[in-house]
Design a protein around this motif. Structure first.
Motif, mmCIF file in Angstrom:
data_model
loop_
_atom_site.group_PDB
_atom_site.id
_atom_site.type_symbol
_atom_site.label_atom_id
_atom_site.label_comp_id
_atom_site.label_asym_id
_atom_site.label_seq_id
_atom_site.Cartn_x
_atom_site.Cartn_y
_atom_site.Cartn_z
ATOM 1 N N GLU A 1 60.498 92.950 63.531
ATOM 2 C CA GLU A 1 59.674 93.589 64.555
ATOM 3 C C GLU A 1 59.569 95.093 64.307
ATOM 4 N N GLU A 2 60.691 95.726 64.000
ATOM 5 C CA GLU A 2 60.678 97.173 63.779
ATOM 6 C C GLU A 2 59.974 97.528 62.476
ATOM 7 N N ALA A 3 60.106 96.678 61.460
ATOM 8 C CA ALA A 3 59.463 96.938 60.171
ATOM 9 C C ALA A 3 58.002 96.517 60.156
ATOM 10 N N GLU A 4 57.570 95.785 61.185
ATOM 11 C CA GLU A 4 56.184 95.309 61.293
ATOM 12 C C GLU A 4 55.808 94.422 60.108
ATOM 13 N N VAL A 5 56.673 93.452 59.824
ATOM 14 C CA VAL A 5 56.422 92.476 58.766
ATOM 15 C C VAL A 5 56.518 91.085 59.364
ATOM 16 N N PHE A 6 55.933 90.103 58.674
ATOM 17 C CA PHE A 6 56.006 88.719 59.132
ATOM 18 C C PHE A 6 56.233 87.809 57.939
ATOM 19 N N ASP A 7 56.705 86.595 58.217
ATOM 20 C CA ASP A 7 57.024 85.620 57.186
ATOM 21 C C ASP A 7 55.737 85.064 56.591
ATOM 22 N N ALA A 8 55.653 85.032 55.262
ATOM 23 C CA ALA A 8 54.447 84.557 54.575
ATOM 24 C C ALA A 8 54.395 83.043 54.459
ATOM 25 N N GLY A 9 55.419 82.319 54.936
ATOM 26 C CA GLY A 9 55.432 80.866 54.827
ATOM 27 C C GLY A 9 55.851 80.398 53.441
ATOM 28 N N PHE A 10 55.761 79.075 53.199
ATOM 29 C CA PHE A 10 56.204 78.532 51.917
ATOM 30 C C PHE A 10 55.707 77.108 51.759
ATOM 31 N N SER A 11 55.847 76.597 50.551
ATOM 32 C CA SER A 11 55.655 75.172 50.273
ATOM 33 C C SER A 11 56.846 74.717 49.451
ATOM 34 N N GLY A 12 57.123 73.425 49.464
ATOM 35 C CA GLY A 12 58.288 72.905 48.758
ATOM 36 C C GLY A 12 59.367 72.482 49.729
ATOM 37 N N SER A 13 60.610 72.463 49.268
ATOM 38 C CA SER A 13 61.734 72.065 50.108
ATOM 39 C C SER A 13 61.867 72.985 51.318
ATOM 40 N N SER A 14 62.372 72.440 52.415
ATOM 41 C CA SER A 14 62.538 73.240 53.633
ATOM 42 C C SER A 14 63.675 74.240 53.523
ATOM 43 N N TYR A 15 64.546 74.059 52.543
ATOM 44 C CA TYR A 15 65.727 74.921 52.417
ATOM 45 C C TYR A 15 65.788 75.529 51.017
ATOM 46 N N THR A 16 66.380 76.713 50.923
ATOM 47 C CA THR A 16 66.492 77.390 49.629
ATOM 48 C C THR A 16 67.939 77.505 49.150
ATOM 49 N N TRP A 17 68.905 77.099 49.982
ATOM 50 C CA TRP A 17 70.313 77.218 49.598
ATOM 51 C C TRP A 17 71.061 75.981 50.051
ATOM 52 N N CYS A 18 72.029 75.586 49.250
ATOM 53 C CA CYS A 18 72.910 74.471 49.608
ATOM 54 C C CYS A 18 74.299 74.782 49.079
ATOM 55 N N ASN A 19 75.312 74.469 49.865
ATOM 56 C CA ASN A 19 76.683 74.725 49.393
ATOM 57 C C ASN A 19 77.164 73.678 48.395
ATOM 58 N N ASN A 20 76.330 72.653 48.134
ATOM 59 C CA ASN A 20 76.590 71.635 47.107
ATOM 60 C C ASN A 20 77.871 70.832 47.349
ATOM 61 N N ARG A 21 78.283 70.774 48.600
ATOM 62 C CA ARG A 21 79.432 69.928 48.924
ATOM 63 C C ARG A 21 78.944 68.523 49.268
ATOM 64 N N ARG A 22 79.865 67.622 49.433
ATOM 65 C CA ARG A 22 79.521 66.227 49.665
ATOM 66 C C ARG A 22 79.696 65.852 51.136
ATOM 67 N N GLY A 23 78.961 64.840 51.529
ATOM 68 C CA GLY A 23 79.136 64.249 52.854
ATOM 69 C C GLY A 23 78.840 65.206 53.982
ATOM 70 N N ARG A 24 79.690 65.176 55.004
ATOM 71 C CA ARG A 24 79.449 65.940 56.216
ATOM 72 C C ARG A 24 79.691 67.429 56.025
ATOM 73 N N GLU A 25 80.272 67.817 54.902
ATOM 74 C CA GLU A 25 80.524 69.234 54.655
ATOM 75 C C GLU A 25 79.318 69.926 54.017
ATOM 76 N N ARG A 26 78.289 69.149 53.647
ATOM 77 C CA ARG A 26 77.132 69.756 52.990
ATOM 78 C C ARG A 26 76.280 70.502 54.016
ATOM 79 N N ILE A 27 75.821 71.702 53.632
ATOM 80 C CA ILE A 27 75.006 72.557 54.498
ATOM 81 C C ILE A 27 73.803 73.040 53.702
ATOM 82 N N TRP A 28 72.617 72.962 54.320
ATOM 83 C CA TRP A 28 71.397 73.523 53.738
ATOM 84 C C TRP A 28 70.910 74.650 54.645
ATOM 85 N N LYS A 29 70.382 75.694 54.044
ATOM 86 C CA LYS A 29 69.791 76.789 54.819
ATOM 87 C C LYS A 29 68.596 77.373 54.070
#
Length: 468
Positions: free
Chosen positions: A114-142
């Motif tokens: 808001e202070e910088a007066e910028v906005f998100d340009a959007g994207f295509s592809g996967s909904s997430y760009t990072w994963c902790n690469n753990r297994r099962g319930r410990e896996r997190i995507w962001k």
């Protein structure tokens, strides 16, 4: 390994590298352990672009320093984009797994945007760009990586695309950013601007156009007269308003000249010219604000300070995020050219709308009979002129125009001229006349909702006001 680039710049912690080749030239205007800001020059660019590349730290305290550094680098008027790993998300949809998202987590980045007066340009592809690469319930995507742009960048580069590529072997997905002019030089359809109704001479322009002698059914006569009115209004606008943005710049220049004259000449004539220049600028700014207000279609913001900047930013963000840059076809291949995307959309919706429906005659007994015979007779009764007028004047004059380009404001403004033909067309419809294509045509707008999957694309259909 030798990379095919001429030059490289790095930030203070050497974890951000920017590689480039001639004729691109870069000047460092900001540098820290979490970012680097460059002024990028190229002979083909009409002016320089400002790029900030970020690699944010994991703690809020350290990121506060980054936000302040970026605000220090913020250009006053140049196109600016900020991209990289922000290490923070702003919405619950940007995370999967782990502890639930708290709204407070996203406030720091939202406050910066808001202070910088910028906005998100959007994207295509996967909904997430990072994963902790753990297994099962410990896996997190962001979605930690993104591209932010300001309004000047959106104006300078009319088409911005961001694609999330495959993460392997890293835990972060690379962002492929494309800058193109796909939406330039395309024919712009007619759109009736409601601010035109401030000029009373417009009504006479419409009246003269409406005298056109037409043949055919009342519906076809109405369509022919609307087409004629559209042409003459476009010609009238060139003289009456012209380019409203150029008008603002001219009014600002005239006001500056008048102010300079007053500094040297304190005569009454100089003061009168100054007041005229001030009034001219106020009118030009008002027209600009109303133009962007109609384009933005923001109805909850009516009063207060000038809102042109907000309306403009709303239109820019919608335009950038609403652009479809690629589609995935039936075989899984990505289609990125304009013709291919258009062909996919036409084929998909043609097949969708032409699918044969199942027999429904045996289901009629399940539908309760609510409309009585008397009600049905009332519904089939031809309306009076006053009823038609009441309905048209009750409809939202600021709603989006349909394929014909006319808003509801046109019909209420020109009612004394067009009332007879509109009413005859309504009566013709109640008598079972065939509707011309001009009336039944619909603009279909695709809104990206799922990355690359046309079956999950949102659809907005805008009908002409006559269909409302």
């Amino acid at each position: 390994m030798r990379l095919p680039f001429d030059s490289v710049v790095v930030n203070l912690s050497a974890d951000i590298w920017v590689l480039f080749s001639a004729p691109i030239a870069c000047t460092i205007i900001g540098n820290s352990s979490q970012h680097i800001t460059l002024l990028v020059h190229h002979p083909w660019l009409p002016r320089s672009l400002c790029f900030s590349f970020v690699h944010a730290r994991c703690t809020m305290e350290e990121r506060r320093i980054l936000w302040q550094d970026l605000l220090t680098d913020k250009p006053t008027s140049l196109p600016w984009c900020v991209c990289g790993d922000f290490n923070v998300i702003i919405d619950p949809h940007e995370k999967r797994g782990g502890r639930p998202f708290a709204r407070a987590e996203g406030m720091e980045l939202l406050s910066f945007m808001e202070e910088a007066e910028v906005f998100d340009a959007g994207f295509s592809g996967s909904s997430y760009t990072w994963c902790n690469n753990r297994r099962g319930r410990e896996r997190i995507w962001k979605r930690l990586d993104r591209l932010l742009i300001n309004g000047a960048f959106s104006d300078a580069v009319s088409s911005v695309s961001v694609a999330h590529l495959a993460r392997h072997p890293s835990d972060h997905a690379p962002l492929r950013i494309g800058l193109a002019s796909r939406m330039d030089n395309k024919p712009r359809p007619f759109r009736f601007l409601n601010l035109w109704t401030d000029r009373k001479d417009l009504l006479e322009v419409i009246r003269n156009a409406w005298q056109l002698e037409c043949t055919g059914s009342p519906l076809r006569k109405l369509c022919s007269k609307l087409v004629k009115a559209r042409r003459v209004i476009q010609e009238w606008n060139k003289e009456a308003f012209g380019n409203i943005f150029i008008a603002v710049h001219r009014a600002e220049s005239d006001l500056l000249a008048a102010e300079n004259r007053v500094e040297e000449d304190e005569s009454g004539d100089a003061q009168v010219e100054l007041q005229k220049a001030q009034a001219k600028l106020r009118l030009a700014l008002s027209n600009e604000e109303r133009f962007w207000s109609q384009k933005a279609r923001v109805k909850w913001l009516r009063h207060g300070d000038r809102n042109s900047k907000y309306f403009h930013a709303t239109v820019q963000q919608r335009r950038v995020q609403g652009a479809i840059h690629r589609m995935q076809n039936e075989s899984g291949a990505w289609v990125e050219d304009d013709e291919g995307i258009a062909s996919m959309a036409v084929r998909y919706f043609s097949e969708l709308f032409s699918e044969p429906g199942g027999a429904s005659g045996d289901l009629l007994h399940l539908i309760p009979r609510i409309v009585t015979g008397d009600d049905n007779e009332t519904l089939e009764t031809c309306p009076s002129l006053e009823e038609v007028k009441r309905v048209i004047f009750a409809m939202d004059g600021d709603s989006s125009a349909g394929p014909d380009g006319f808003t509801g404001k046109f019909f209420t403004f020109a009612w004394e001229v067009i009332a007879h033909d509109v009413y005859q067309a309504v009566l013709s419809f109640f008598c079972g006349a065939e509707l011309p294509r001009f009336i039944t045509s619909t603009s279909i707008v695709l809104i990206p909702k799922a990355c690359g999957d046309i079956a999950k694309t949102g659809v907005i259909a805008t009908d002409g006001f006559c269909q409302g």
